[in-house]
Each structure stands twice: as C-alpha cells, then as structure tokens.
Design an enzyme around this catalytic site. Structure first.
Site, PDB file in Angstrom:
ATOM      1  N   TYR A 148      45.718  42.339  86.307  1.00 29.36           N
ATOM      2  CA  TYR A 148      45.140  42.931  85.452  1.00 29.36           C
ATOM      3  C   TYR A 148      45.653  44.488  84.992  1.00 29.36           C
ATOM      4  O   TYR A 148      45.926  44.700  83.927  1.00 29.36           O
ATOM      5  CB  TYR A 148      43.328  43.143  85.669  1.00 29.36           C
ATOM      6  CG  TYR A 148      42.692  44.146  84.617  1.00 29.36           C
ATOM      7  CD1 TYR A 148      42.363  43.623  83.397  1.00 29.36           C
ATOM      8  CD2 TYR A 148      42.364  45.430  85.023  1.00 29.36           C
ATOM      9  CE1 TYR A 148      41.646  44.504  82.530  1.00 29.36           C
ATOM     10  CE2 TYR A 148      41.600  46.113  84.199  1.00 29.36           C
ATOM     11  CZ  TYR A 148      41.409  45.673  82.765  1.00 29.36           C
ATOM     12  OH  TYR A 148      40.520  46.360  82.021  1.00 29.36           O
ATOM     13  N   ALA A 149      45.749  45.178  86.142  1.00 31.27           N
ATOM     14  CA  ALA A 149      46.595  46.503  85.950  1.00 31.27           C
ATOM     15  C   ALA A 149      47.848  46.442  85.333  1.00 31.27           C
ATOM     16  O   ALA A 149      48.128  47.434  84.612  1.00 31.27           O
ATOM     17  CB  ALA A 149      46.586  47.216  87.209  1.00 31.27           C
ATOM     18  N   ALA A 150      48.789  45.253  85.802  1.00 32.87           N
ATOM     19  CA  ALA A 150      49.897  45.227  85.392  1.00 32.87           C
ATOM     20  C   ALA A 150      50.049  45.233  83.758  1.00 32.87           C
ATOM     21  O   ALA A 150      50.748  45.610  82.777  1.00 32.87           O
ATOM     22  CB  ALA A 150      50.657  44.170  86.113  1.00 32.87           C
ATOM     23  N   SER A 151      49.115  44.186  83.329  1.00 33.57           N
ATOM     24  CA  SER A 151      48.967  43.820  81.889  1.00 33.57           C
ATOM     25  C   SER A 151      48.302  45.249  81.139  1.00 33.57           C
ATOM     26  O   SER A 151      49.112  45.425  80.015  1.00 33.57           O
ATOM     27  CB  SER A 151      48.171  42.738  81.772  1.00 33.57           C
ATOM     28  OG  SER A 151      46.701  42.951  81.950  1.00 33.57           O
TER      29      SER A 151
END
Length: 230
Positions: A148-151
């Site tokens: 989630y954080a990477a996206s």
C-alpha cells in the site's frame, strides 16, 4: 465554486461521496465516476449531477472515454479529484506479488489515466485543478504496509512530477495525505481504536475542495498531511 465542473473518481465510496456531496453543496456540477454505481451517492448531489458507473479506470481508454463524456456533458472540466484506490495489509514474506501490482493499478494507474485524459480539458479552464489522495502511511511505512505504502508513494511522485509539467499552463496538482479515515470499514477492522482521533470524511473533503478551488492557485506540487489526532 458555483458553475465549476468536477470529475470525482471512486465517487461511490465513503470519501468520494463525501467530496461529491460537499462540492455539489457549493454549487459545483459534479460527475461521479466509479467501477460501482450507487444511486444514494448520486441523489445526494442534486439534479445536475451525473454518474458514470462500470468504469475501469485502470484502462486508459475507459478512463479517457469517461473524462471526455463529462466534459461533453457540461461543456468543460475544471477539476479532477482522484479518490479511486485500494488498500491491503500484508507482509512481504506472506504477500502475493500480484497484490503489489493490483495496488499499483488501483492507486497509481487510475490517477495517472484519469489525469492524463483530463489534461487537455483542464488547460482550457481558468482554474484547472487535480487533487490526488496520497497517504501519510507512505511517508514512513509500518510493517505490513509495504504494498500500500509503495503504491501511495507512487501517487506522491506522480503529483509532484505532474505539478511541474502543468504549472506553466495554470493547472495545479496537489495531494492530501490522510492518516486513518473514519469509515465503517476501518471501525470494523479496529473496533478498540479511538475513532475521534481519526480524520472524518467531511473534514478531509473540505481540504480537498480548497485545493480544487480557484483560491488555491498559488499551491501546486504540495503533499498535505491531513492526520487528525493520529
């Protein structure tokens, strides 16, 4: 805001519908774009609002057709609010790599496809605006937040880059970075949390609408934390 035209993606969800309702209350003509189609969200936005359901925004052609349909219906487009997205908690060790790809599609590619399609219309507006939904969790990712954080970090980079691309055209591009949004799903997932510390959809919508307004012309490329008391 009266008479301005907004396209809001993910508009059937809790945040998207809150943004659409608040925008309509300020006199904005709103188009609700979503893969789903919920009549309640549309009805709350007044008689001029339209809904485009069944739109796969991960597909550039479908996103372009939806954006063009909005501009054709209202005679132009002034702002795009990219709310469409998704979330999943999982550690890398136990994750499926297709989940990383899916979250990239849902969070980054939907925003990129919709924004790209909107650019020609927004350049013709007197105050073209793009507002994306990033995430405070992408600034320092906790365990299990990798996909989630990477996206969402991709959304942040998209926002900054696109702001530079469009600043000479008078089109601003900004993102809000919420912490935990007070939604029924989040309450069900974290029943023992202090809900009052979370960000309400209405409060987040107010920040989004400011960034989408003519008054925010001096703000572009900003990643604005909206974290409540989390």
């Amino acid at each position: 805001m009266a008479g301005r035209v907004f396209a809001i993606t993910g508009a059937s969800g809790v945040l998207g519908s809150a943004v659409a309702k608040a925008a309509a209350a300020q006199g904005t003509r709103v188009a609700l774009i979503d893969h789903a189609k919920h009549a309640d969200a549309l009805e709350a936005c007044g008689p001029e609002a339209i809904m485009l359901g069944g739109v796969d925004l991960t597909d550039a052609v479908a996103a372009g057709a939806a954006v063009d349909a909005v501009a054709d219906r209202f005679g132009g487009l002034d702002a795009v609010i990219n709310v469409a997205g998704g979330f999943k908690w999982e550690t890398l060790e136990n994750s499926l790599m297709q989940d990383w790809h899916r979250l990239f599609l849902m969070n980054v590619q939907t925003a990129a496809n919709t924004s790209r399609a909107a650019i020609p219309h927004l350049k013709r507006s007197l105050a073209g605006r793009i507002v994306n939904i990033g995430a405070n969790a992408a600034l320092k990712a906790a365990a299990g937040m990798g996909p989630y954080a990477a996206s969402k970090a991709g959304v942040h980079a998209l926002t900054e880059s696109l702001a530079e691309e469009l600043k000479a055209d008078g089109v601003t591009v900004n993102a809000v970075l919420p912490s935990i949004i007070d939604t029924p799903t989040n309450r069900a997932d974290m029943p023992n949390a202090d809900f009052s510390a979370w960000v309400s959809p209405d409060d987040l919508a107010a920040v989004i609408l400011f960034l989408a307004s003519p008054d925010a012309g001096a703000v572009t490329g900003a990643l604005i934390p909206v974290t409540g008391r989390v």
